[in-house]
Design a protein around this motif. Sequence first.
Motif, mmCIF file in Angstrom:
data_model
loop_
_atom_site.group_PDB
_atom_site.id
_atom_site.type_symbol
_atom_site.label_atom_id
_atom_site.label_comp_id
_atom_site.label_asym_id
_atom_site.label_seq_id
_atom_site.Cartn_x
_atom_site.Cartn_y
_atom_site.Cartn_z
ATOM 1 N N LYS A 116 0.826 -1.212 0.000
ATOM 2 C CA LYS A 116 0.000 0.000 0.000
ATOM 3 C C LYS A 116 0.860 1.262 0.000
ATOM 4 N N THR A 117 0.423 2.250 -0.774
ATOM 5 C CA THR A 117 1.087 3.549 -0.794
ATOM 6 C C THR A 117 0.041 4.607 -0.437
ATOM 7 N N PRO A 118 0.327 5.428 0.591
ATOM 8 C CA PRO A 118 -0.667 6.455 0.925
ATOM 9 C C PRO A 118 -0.710 7.556 -0.132
ATOM 10 N N VAL A 119 -1.910 7.911 -0.544
ATOM 11 C CA VAL A 119 -2.089 8.949 -1.562
ATOM 12 C C VAL A 119 -3.236 9.857 -1.099
ATOM 13 N N THR A 120 -3.124 11.144 -1.409
ATOM 14 C CA THR A 120 -4.190 12.095 -1.084
ATOM 15 C C THR A 120 -5.034 12.362 -2.325
ATOM 16 N N LEU A 121 -6.349 12.268 -2.173
ATOM 17 C CA LEU A 121 -7.240 12.661 -3.262
ATOM 18 C C LEU A 121 -7.884 13.990 -2.900
ATOM 19 N N LYS A 122 -7.762 14.948 -3.814
ATOM 20 C CA LYS A 122 -8.371 16.260 -3.600
ATOM 21 C C LYS A 122 -9.561 16.309 -4.555
ATOM 22 N N ILE A 123 -10.770 16.225 -3.960
ATOM 23 C CA ILE A 123 -11.972 16.005 -4.776
ATOM 24 C C ILE A 123 -12.861 17.240 -4.774
ATOM 25 N N LEU A 124 -13.307 17.634 -5.960
ATOM 26 C CA LEU A 124 -14.217 18.778 -6.040
ATOM 27 C C LEU A 124 -15.580 18.393 -5.472
ATOM 28 N N ARG A 125 -16.087 19.219 -4.557
ATOM 29 C CA ARG A 125 -17.393 18.981 -3.946
ATOM 30 C C ARG A 125 -18.337 20.117 -4.291
ATOM 31 N N TYR A 126 -19.559 19.757 -4.601
ATOM 32 C CA TYR A 126 -20.586 20.760 -4.901
ATOM 33 C C TYR A 126 -21.948 20.147 -4.662
ATOM 34 N N LYS A 127 -22.742 20.790 -3.838
ATOM 35 C CA LYS A 127 -24.131 20.371 -3.658
ATOM 36 C C LYS A 127 -24.948 21.649 -3.654
ATOM 37 N N PRO A 128 -25.720 21.880 -4.730
ATOM 38 C CA PRO A 128 -26.419 23.157 -4.869
ATOM 39 C C PRO A 128 -27.230 23.476 -3.610
ATOM 40 N N GLY A 129 -26.960 24.641 -3.053
ATOM 41 C CA GLY A 129 -27.703 25.055 -1.863
ATOM 42 C C GLY A 129 -27.031 24.674 -0.567
ATOM 43 N N SER A 130 -26.131 23.665 -0.586
ATOM 44 C CA SER A 130 -25.451 23.342 0.675
ATOM 45 C C SER A 130 -23.926 23.417 0.591
ATOM 46 N N ILE A 131 -23.306 22.801 -0.419
ATOM 47 C CA ILE A 131 -21.880 23.074 -0.652
ATOM 48 C C ILE A 131 -21.848 23.932 -1.904
ATOM 49 N N ASP A 132 -21.958 25.226 -1.705
ATOM 50 C CA ASP A 132 -22.244 26.130 -2.813
ATOM 51 C C ASP A 132 -21.728 27.503 -2.401
ATOM 52 N N PRO A 133 -20.662 28.030 -2.967
ATOM 53 C CA PRO A 133 -19.943 27.545 -4.155
ATOM 54 C C PRO A 133 -19.144 26.268 -3.873
ATOM 55 N N PRO A 134 -18.676 25.630 -4.977
ATOM 56 C CA PRO A 134 -17.909 24.387 -4.847
ATOM 57 C C PRO A 134 -16.630 24.580 -4.028
ATOM 58 N N ARG A 135 -16.136 23.489 -3.451
ATOM 59 C CA ARG A 135 -14.859 23.535 -2.722
ATOM 60 C C ARG A 135 -14.146 22.198 -2.971
ATOM 61 N N TYR A 136 -12.921 22.105 -2.520
ATOM 62 C CA TYR A 136 -12.205 20.836 -2.613
ATOM 63 C C TYR A 136 -12.117 20.205 -1.230
ATOM 64 N N ASP A 137 -12.391 18.897 -1.144
ATOM 65 C CA ASP A 137 -12.180 18.140 0.096
ATOM 66 C C ASP A 137 -11.022 17.172 -0.146
ATOM 67 N N THR A 138 -10.237 16.915 0.889
ATOM 68 C CA THR A 138 -9.140 15.958 0.706
ATOM 69 C C THR A 138 -9.394 14.688 1.522
ATOM 70 N N PHE A 139 -8.988 13.583 0.959
ATOM 71 C CA PHE A 139 -9.137 12.268 1.588
ATOM 72 C C PHE A 139 -7.839 11.488 1.384
ATOM 73 N N GLN A 140 -7.533 10.617 2.350
ATOM 74 C CA GLN A 140 -6.350 9.750 2.217
ATOM 75 C C GLN A 140 -6.812 8.343 1.826
ATOM 76 N N VAL A 141 -6.113 7.725 0.895
ATOM 77 C CA VAL A 141 -6.369 6.305 0.626
ATOM 78 C C VAL A 141 -5.042 5.560 0.623
ATOM 79 N N ASP A 142 -5.109 4.268 0.978
ATOM 80 C CA ASP A 142 -3.945 3.401 0.863
ATOM 81 C C ASP A 142 -4.062 2.693 -0.478
ATOM 82 N N ALA A 143 -3.319 3.171 -1.449
ATOM 83 C CA ALA A 143 -3.474 2.653 -2.810
ATOM 84 C C ALA A 143 -2.584 1.433 -3.035
ATOM 85 N N ASP A 144 -3.153 0.409 -3.653
ATOM 86 C CA ASP A 144 -2.379 -0.754 -4.079
ATOM 87 C C ASP A 144 -2.198 -0.643 -5.589
ATOM 88 N N PRO A 145 -1.317 -1.467 -6.172
ATOM 89 C CA PRO A 145 -0.999 -1.273 -7.596
ATOM 90 C C PRO A 145 -2.206 -1.387 -8.539
#
Lengths: 390, 244
Positions: free
Chosen positions: B10-39
């Motif tokens: 496993k290799t730790p990797v950060t995913l920076k994901i665009l988030r948008y939910k009209p009326g609640s996550i508005d304007p859009p933002r980026y959220d980051t998450f960690q995953v343990d990626a395998d090949p």
Amino acid sequence: MNSNYHVVVIGGGSTGAALVHDLALRGLKVTLVERGELTSGTAGRHHGLLHSGGRYAVKDQESAIECIEENFILRKIAPGSFELNDGLFVAITEEDVAYKDTFLQGCAECGIPTKELTAKEALLLEPNLNPETKLAIQVPDATMDCWRLPMRFFATARQNGADIRPYTEVIGLLKQNSTVTGVHVRSHITGKEYDIKADIVVNATGAWAEKLSEMADARVPVRPTPGVLVAVYGRWNNMVLNRLNRPSDGDIIVPQRELSVIGTSSWYAPDPDRLGLPLDHVERMYERGSELVPGVKHAKMRAAWSAARPLLGEGAAATEGGRDLPRTFKCFDHKERDGVEGLVTITGGKGTTMRAMAETTADVVCDKLGVDAVCRTKDVVLLPYWAYYH
Amino acid sequence: MSNNGRPGPKTPVTLKILRYKPGSIDPPRYDTFQVDADPLMTVLDALEEIRATEDPTLAYRHSCHHASCGTCAMKVNGKDVLSCVTKVLDQKSDVIVVEPLGTMPLVADLVVDMGDFARRYEPAGLSFVRESEYLTEAQTPEGVERYTRFESCIECGICLSACPVANTNASFIGPAGLAAWYRSLQKGDGERADILAAVDSDCGVWGCHGAMECTEACPSQVQPGDLIMYLRREVVKSKLPWAH
């Protein structure tokens, strides 16, 4: 009617798609909720085989008969969603050859048309087959489009007034005493939570059926039984190729567009959301698949993934590989089973039997609602899938 | 096998994901998450893992998980790709930016409205339909030199997202739509003159700037850019009576 809807269907897979279509045709006011994209559970991930029933003709004849009947109905109501490529059950070893009579007898008993081919005839049709091929049996298997076929049901249901709500997750059931009266959902589009009231709630969540029914303190004997599939580059075969033997790992190759999909394995996974991808299963697909078509052994991998079958079964047999569990489906009225009124579960079955699963469930629903309406889904030709976007 | 049932180191990797939910996550933002990626882990696998373990509200499109259905297209580090066949570790970056396709209207998070794609594509007749396909090794009937594939397009929207013209011109038919018209022409679906008339405009073949981003990005080797150039030749030829 006290509720906004006669029926709310939970689960936007093949079964849910066929069910909202059936209920809408019967004139009911129906809505469907799916937590993610439509067909993002098991429905989109299977091999894309329109079963002739051949795979189950010996050991699971009830399922085989369902398959061949539905195979012919789906061709009629969804023209263009299948390649009319047929399938072969191929004998490579003497043991396979010895299985031939049992297989042919099973097919005959289930009404599955067969045609025996010599090795030479089979190799002429499928030049990449193992040159050791001894003989083959042709059956009416076909390749289906796992996404676009259910989308045709959704498109037609929508045209007939059904409300389809993807990205809408059920986070609770509405209850009055022991009666389920609707669902509490969260929209993953707006982030908002709201209630949908309905006279009947149908749990059509397939491998997730047990998780969902637990919200109502009801039980469903469904075992999420995933298999690994491997898609390799290249169209190695035109027909669906099966091994002429009892169903086992890596014994089928389904051509899809310019890929060939080798399937599959079988194990029990308690959580259908975390199937994993066992590497030894991926390797076994290559090994076993190359017994049918030697060329796939070194074919470049396009993708490897797992898909969870919703198999019906309880006890020890169900926790083992799941190979011997039936592929049939069952509709549960939880009033009879758990004393919970207003909740019906449909699970088990296969993509090929989606329409029949819907018919059985819609009959139960109509019976409970006291609605007298006949099923019309055997005859109504489905809209093209892109009509979903109209 | 590790606890998530996935193979390999496993290799730790950060995913920076665009988030948008009209009326609640508005304007859009980026959220980051960690995953343990395998090949073998794809970007889609990573999104599935994040949804199952960290954020059940994450919305994205997916179905077949093997590049056959065309639903899971998105931008990964700025490139339009199918997330089901884009491996996390192949990105060779510690932080991977995941965003929705361009051109088509944003619905929520990584979900775009494919109705826009259908609207541009449909007039040519979305034709997944086929009787069967043939192997190059198999014999062709007399008079047929070879079979040509027409059905490789999986209608994923990648070309429309990658196209600099479609991005700014809502009435441009776009690469997939024009490729579909080419397919109709080759198959003989409909009158030749009608097909050429349908693409002979600034919203059709003359709208293309020849950037070839579509051909570059197409995951199914449809090569829409090349087909647009072919259609242009056919349109011009049809106007030269002596060139038939």
